[in-house]
Design a protein around this motif. Structure first.
Motif, PDB file in Angstrom:
ATOM      1  N   PHE A 237       0.869  -1.173   0.000  1.00 34.36           N
ATOM      2  CA  PHE A 237       0.000   0.000   0.000  1.00 34.36           C
ATOM      3  C   PHE A 237       0.907   1.224   0.000  1.00 34.36           C
ATOM      4  CE2 PHE A 237      -2.302  -3.275   2.469  1.00 34.36           C
ATOM      5  CZ  PHE A 237      -3.391  -3.451   1.626  1.00 34.36           C
ATOM      6  N   PRO A 238       0.756   2.125  -0.972  1.00 34.85           N
ATOM      7  CA  PRO A 238       1.620   3.309  -0.992  1.00 34.85           C
ATOM      8  C   PRO A 238       1.355   4.210   0.208  1.00 34.85           C
ATOM      9  CG  PRO A 238      -0.147   3.562  -2.590  1.00 34.85           C
ATOM     10  CD  PRO A 238      -0.232   2.147  -2.073  1.00 34.85           C
ATOM     11  N   MET A 239       2.339   5.026   0.540  1.00 32.05           N
ATOM     12  CA  MET A 239       2.176   5.956   1.660  1.00 32.05           C
ATOM     13  C   MET A 239       1.197   7.072   1.313  1.00 32.05           C
ATOM     14  SD  MET A 239       6.023   6.358   3.198  1.00 32.05           S
ATOM     15  CE  MET A 239       6.659   7.137   1.696  1.00 32.05           C
ATOM     16  N   GLY A 240       1.071   7.383   0.022  1.00 31.78           N
ATOM     17  CA  GLY A 240       0.178   8.451  -0.382  1.00 31.78           C
ATOM     18  C   GLY A 240       0.095   8.582  -1.891  1.00 31.78           C
ATOM     19  N   ALA A 242       0.654  11.204  -4.873  1.00 31.17           N
ATOM     20  CA  ALA A 242       1.328  12.470  -5.173  1.00 31.17           C
ATOM     21  C   ALA A 242       0.502  13.371  -6.082  1.00 31.17           C
ATOM     22  CB  ALA A 242       2.694  12.200  -5.797  1.00 31.17           C
ATOM     23  N   ARG A 243      -0.542  12.839  -6.681  1.00 33.20           N
ATOM     24  CA  ARG A 243      -1.427  13.686  -7.491  1.00 33.20           C
ATOM     25  C   ARG A 243      -2.303  14.574  -6.622  1.00 33.20           C
ATOM     26  NH1 ARG A 243      -4.149   8.717 -10.600  1.00 33.20           N
ATOM     27  NH2 ARG A 243      -4.312   8.176  -8.388  1.00 33.20           N
ATOM     28  N   LYS A 244      -2.547  14.113  -5.379  1.00 27.69           N
ATOM     29  CA  LYS A 244      -3.520  14.777  -4.524  1.00 27.69           C
ATOM     30  C   LYS A 244      -2.942  15.276  -3.208  1.00 27.69           C
ATOM     31  CE  LYS A 244      -6.999  11.496  -6.242  1.00 27.69           C
ATOM     32  NZ  LYS A 244      -7.909  10.394  -5.845  1.00 27.69           N
ATOM     33  N   GLN A 245      -1.777  14.762  -2.820  1.00 29.74           N
ATOM     34  CA  GLN A 245      -1.219  15.080  -1.509  1.00 29.74           C
ATOM     35  C   GLN A 245       0.176  15.675  -1.649  1.00 29.74           C
ATOM     36  OE1 GLN A 245      -2.051  10.797  -0.363  1.00 29.74           O
ATOM     37  NE2 GLN A 245      -2.338  11.748   1.636  1.00 29.74           N
ATOM     38  N   LYS A 246       0.508  16.598  -0.749  1.00 34.00           N
ATOM     39  CA  LYS A 246       1.859  17.129  -0.689  1.00 34.00           C
ATOM     40  C   LYS A 246       2.803  16.031  -0.198  1.00 34.00           C
ATOM     41  CE  LYS A 246       1.229  21.532  -1.779  1.00 34.00           C
ATOM     42  NZ  LYS A 246       1.894  22.140  -2.957  1.00 34.00           N
ATOM     43  N   VAL A 247       3.866  15.799  -0.941  1.00 39.35           N
ATOM     44  CA  VAL A 247       4.802  14.738  -0.574  1.00 39.35           C
ATOM     45  C   VAL A 247       5.382  14.991   0.816  1.00 39.35           C
ATOM     46  CG1 VAL A 247       7.029  13.684  -1.155  1.00 39.35           C
ATOM     47  CG2 VAL A 247       5.367  14.170  -2.969  1.00 39.35           C
ATOM     48  N   SER A 248       5.705  16.244   1.124  1.00 40.66           N
ATOM     49  CA  SER A 248       6.292  16.561   2.434  1.00 40.66           C
ATOM     50  C   SER A 248       5.339  16.206   3.573  1.00 40.66           C
ATOM     51  CB  SER A 248       6.658  18.047   2.505  1.00 40.66           C
ATOM     52  OG  SER A 248       5.521  18.871   2.323  1.00 40.66           O
ATOM     53  N   VAL A 250       2.990  13.826   3.505  1.00 42.16           N
ATOM     54  CA  VAL A 250       2.936  12.365   3.592  1.00 42.16           C
ATOM     55  C   VAL A 250       4.152  11.843   4.359  1.00 42.16           C
ATOM     56  CG1 VAL A 250       3.045  10.222   2.240  1.00 42.16           C
ATOM     57  CG2 VAL A 250       1.544  12.096   1.506  1.00 42.16           C
ATOM     58  N   LEU A 251       5.326  12.383   4.060  1.00 47.28           N
ATOM     59  CA  LEU A 251       6.547  11.945   4.746  1.00 47.28           C
ATOM     60  C   LEU A 251       6.517  12.334   6.224  1.00 47.28           C
ATOM     61  CD1 LEU A 251       9.218  12.790   2.030  1.00 47.28           C
ATOM     62  CD2 LEU A 251       8.302  10.532   2.620  1.00 47.28           C
ATOM     63  N   ASP A 252       5.992  13.510   6.527  1.00 51.28           N
ATOM     64  CA  ASP A 252       5.892  13.929   7.925  1.00 51.28           C
ATOM     65  C   ASP A 252       5.008  12.966   8.698  1.00 51.28           C
ATOM     66  OD1 ASP A 252       6.322  16.021  10.058  1.00 51.28           O
ATOM     67  OD2 ASP A 252       4.139  16.070   9.931  1.00 51.28           O
ATOM     68  N   ARG A 253       3.911  12.535   8.093  1.00 49.93           N
ATOM     69  CA  ARG A 253       3.025  11.573   8.754  1.00 49.93           C
ATOM     70  C   ARG A 253       3.733  10.225   8.924  1.00 49.93           C
ATOM     71  NH1 ARG A 253      -2.058  12.269  10.156  1.00 49.93           N
ATOM     72  NH2 ARG A 253      -3.361  10.451  10.581  1.00 49.93           N
ATOM     73  N   ALA A 254       4.479   9.811   7.911  1.00 47.57           N
ATOM     74  CA  ALA A 254       5.217   8.547   8.007  1.00 47.57           C
ATOM     75  C   ALA A 254       6.247   8.593   9.129  1.00 47.57           C
ATOM     76  CB  ALA A 254       5.900   8.243   6.678  1.00 47.57           C
ATOM     77  N   LYS A 306      -4.746  -1.365  10.930  1.00 46.03           N
ATOM     78  CA  LYS A 306      -4.034  -0.727  12.037  1.00 46.03           C
ATOM     79  C   LYS A 306      -3.065   0.348  11.537  1.00 46.03           C
ATOM     80  CE  LYS A 306      -4.128  -5.072  14.625  1.00 46.03           C
ATOM     81  NZ  LYS A 306      -3.284  -6.176  15.174  1.00 46.03           N
ATOM     82  N   ILE A 307      -2.660   0.243  10.280  1.00 50.89           N
ATOM     83  CA  ILE A 307      -1.654   1.151   9.734  1.00 50.89           C
ATOM     84  C   ILE A 307      -2.288   2.275   8.927  1.00 50.89           C
ATOM     85  CG2 ILE A 307       0.422   1.289   8.275  1.00 50.89           C
ATOM     86  CD1 ILE A 307       0.812  -1.725   8.857  1.00 50.89           C
ATOM     87  N   PHE A 308      -3.425   1.979   8.268  1.00 58.63           N
ATOM     88  CA  PHE A 308      -4.119   2.964   7.435  1.00 58.63           C
ATOM     89  C   PHE A 308      -5.578   3.062   7.879  1.00 58.63           C
ATOM     90  CE2 PHE A 308      -0.770   1.034   4.885  1.00 58.63           C
ATOM     91  CZ  PHE A 308      -0.132   2.129   4.323  1.00 58.63           C
ATOM     92  N   ASN A 309      -6.151   4.251   7.769  1.00 53.33           N
ATOM     93  CA  ASN A 309      -7.572   4.374   8.065  1.00 53.33           C
ATOM     94  C   ASN A 309      -8.399   3.983   6.844  1.00 53.33           C
ATOM     95  OD1 ASN A 309      -7.746   6.575   6.284  1.00 53.33           O
ATOM     96  ND2 ASN A 309      -7.506   8.090   7.918  1.00 53.33           N
ATOM     97  N   LYS A 310      -9.717   4.104   6.935  1.00 57.53           N
ATOM     98  CA  LYS A 310     -10.589   3.631   5.852  1.00 57.53           C
ATOM     99  C   LYS A 310     -10.397   4.409   4.556  1.00 57.53           C
ATOM    100  CE  LYS A 310     -14.516   6.397   7.564  1.00 57.53           C
ATOM    101  NZ  LYS A 310     -14.519   7.392   6.490  1.00 57.53           N
ATOM    102  N   ASP A 311      -9.795   5.610   4.645  1.00 58.38           N
ATOM    103  CA  ASP A 311      -9.534   6.409   3.438  1.00 58.38           C
ATOM    104  C   ASP A 311      -8.145   6.162   2.870  1.00 58.38           C
ATOM    105  OD1 ASP A 311     -12.063   7.716   3.538  1.00 58.38           O
ATOM    106  OD2 ASP A 311     -11.296   8.989   5.167  1.00 58.38           O
ATOM    107  N   GLY A 312      -7.413   5.211   3.473  1.00 65.20           N
ATOM    108  CA  GLY A 312      -6.078   4.894   2.996  1.00 65.20           C
ATOM    109  C   GLY A 312      -4.991   5.807   3.512  1.00 65.20           C
ATOM    110  N   VAL A 313      -5.320   6.677   4.478  1.00 66.49           N
ATOM    111  CA  VAL A 313      -4.349   7.586   5.058  1.00 66.49           C
ATOM    112  C   VAL A 313      -3.664   6.899   6.234  1.00 66.49           C
ATOM    113  CG1 VAL A 313      -4.031   9.821   6.219  1.00 66.49           C
ATOM    114  CG2 VAL A 313      -5.685   9.586   4.350  1.00 66.49           C
TER     115      VAL A 313
END
Length: 319
Positions: A237-240, A242-248, A250-254, A306-313
């Motif tokens: 599952f990708p971390m995010g 990039a078409r819709k989310q700021k890469v920075s 996504v990385l901060d959340r990771a 446990k790692i992602f919510n229902k929206d994949g975040v």
């Protein structure tokens, strides 16, 4: 002891972007299923991805697929990168070289590319390295200096000191970016590396140091088409997106998620320590699956909720 992760995710040392899986070749070992029928994304999506990239990137590596097989899109991407980064980002291209000629090379140079890596000098590719001397002449014609150094690993200011260069490498059973990942056509053709002791996460193309903190290899992330990944093979599952989310962002959340912290350490067998999966149990499963990428896939699938919510975040799986 866990490495202290960087704080500024709006500054990356290296970003590896497979912007197309279209390719003139159809290699048996290709981990991302590149071929003449490979997946593509739109120019609009690519422009959005560049808009969502961090404000400061030391080098962007454009790859495929074969970048020159999607040359109109490649040119648009290069123009957008120059518009955003104003020549302050080193732009590199990984290519099989089959479609390169002096005219195309000069256009790429004029659009800001300063490093070319020929990634096809092996028996898997159509030309099997047979065009290497011709490519050397093409590069020489345009003033591109040949070198055996790896600009991603060789120390410090190599790229700044050699602003226009090329090199080459290829695949082998012993070493193809650390071994054949259990992905794509390598998986379909049963030539993936069956060695549970080989840890892909510890090498440059793996996840180690994607969040920073280590000094021995660059801080690099991967975007496969639009999927934001800690490594070139890509997590299941990708971390995010990039078409819709700021890469920075996504990385901060990771950086706050224990699972991805362990990937940053290059230690996938410890991903489950906060989720009730011991390192001993992980090792047993890894031995069974015979490949650390397959173990990573298995772990993420089993623990998705446990790692992602229902929206994949990504959820906050913290220490």
């Amino acid at each position: 002891m866990m490495t202290e992760i960087k704080k500024d995710f709006n500054h990356l040392q290296s970003l590896y972007w497979v912007f197309t899986q279209l390719c003139n070749d159809d290699c048996d070992h290709c981990y991302n299923d590149s071929s003449p029928f490979g997946k593509r994304i739109s120019q609009e999506d690519c422009m959005a991805i560049i808009d969502n990239m961090p404000d400061h990137i030391e080098r962007i590596i454009l790859s495929g697929g074969e970048p020159l097989a999607d040359i109109k899109l490649l040119h648009a991407i290069l123009d957008k990168i120059q518009d955003k980064y104003k020549g302050k980002t080193q732009v590199m291209i990984q290519t099989n070289g089959d479609l390169l000629n002096p005219a195309k090379l000069q256009v790429l140079i004029d659009k800001g590319v300063s490093r070319f890596d020929i990634a096809s000098i092996d028996r898997y590719h159509k030309k099997a390295g047979g065009r290497l001397m011709e490519l050397a002449d093409i590069f020489d014609t345009c003033g591109v200096v040949g070198t055996e150094k790896d600009p991603l690993i060789e120390g410090g200011h190599y790229l700044a000191e050699n602003p226009l260069s090329w090199g080459y490498w290829g695949a082998s059973e012993e070493m193809w970016l650390g071994g054949n990942w259990a992905r794509g056509k390598a998986m379909k053709h049963d030539i993936w590396m069956k060695d549970p002791e080989h840890n892909f996460c510890t090498i440059l193309s793996g996840a180690r140091n994607f969040l920073g903190g280590h000094e021995d290899i660059p801080n690099e992330i991967s975007i496969q088409l639009w999927r934001i990944n800690p490594c070139c093979p890509g997590t299941h599952f990708p971390m995010g997106d990039a078409r819709k989310q700021k890469v920075s962002e996504v990385l901060d959340r990771a950086s706050k998620n224990f699972v991805f912290k362990m990937l940053n350490e290059g230690d996938p067998l410890k991903m489950g320590l906060k989720l009730g999966v011991s390192e001993a149990d992980a090792k047993i499963k890894n031995e069974e699956l015979k490949n650390i990428c397959l173990y990573c896939d298995h772990f993420l699938k089993c623990n998705k909720d446990k790692i992602f919510n229902k929206d994949g975040v990504m959820a906050d799986v913290v220490e």
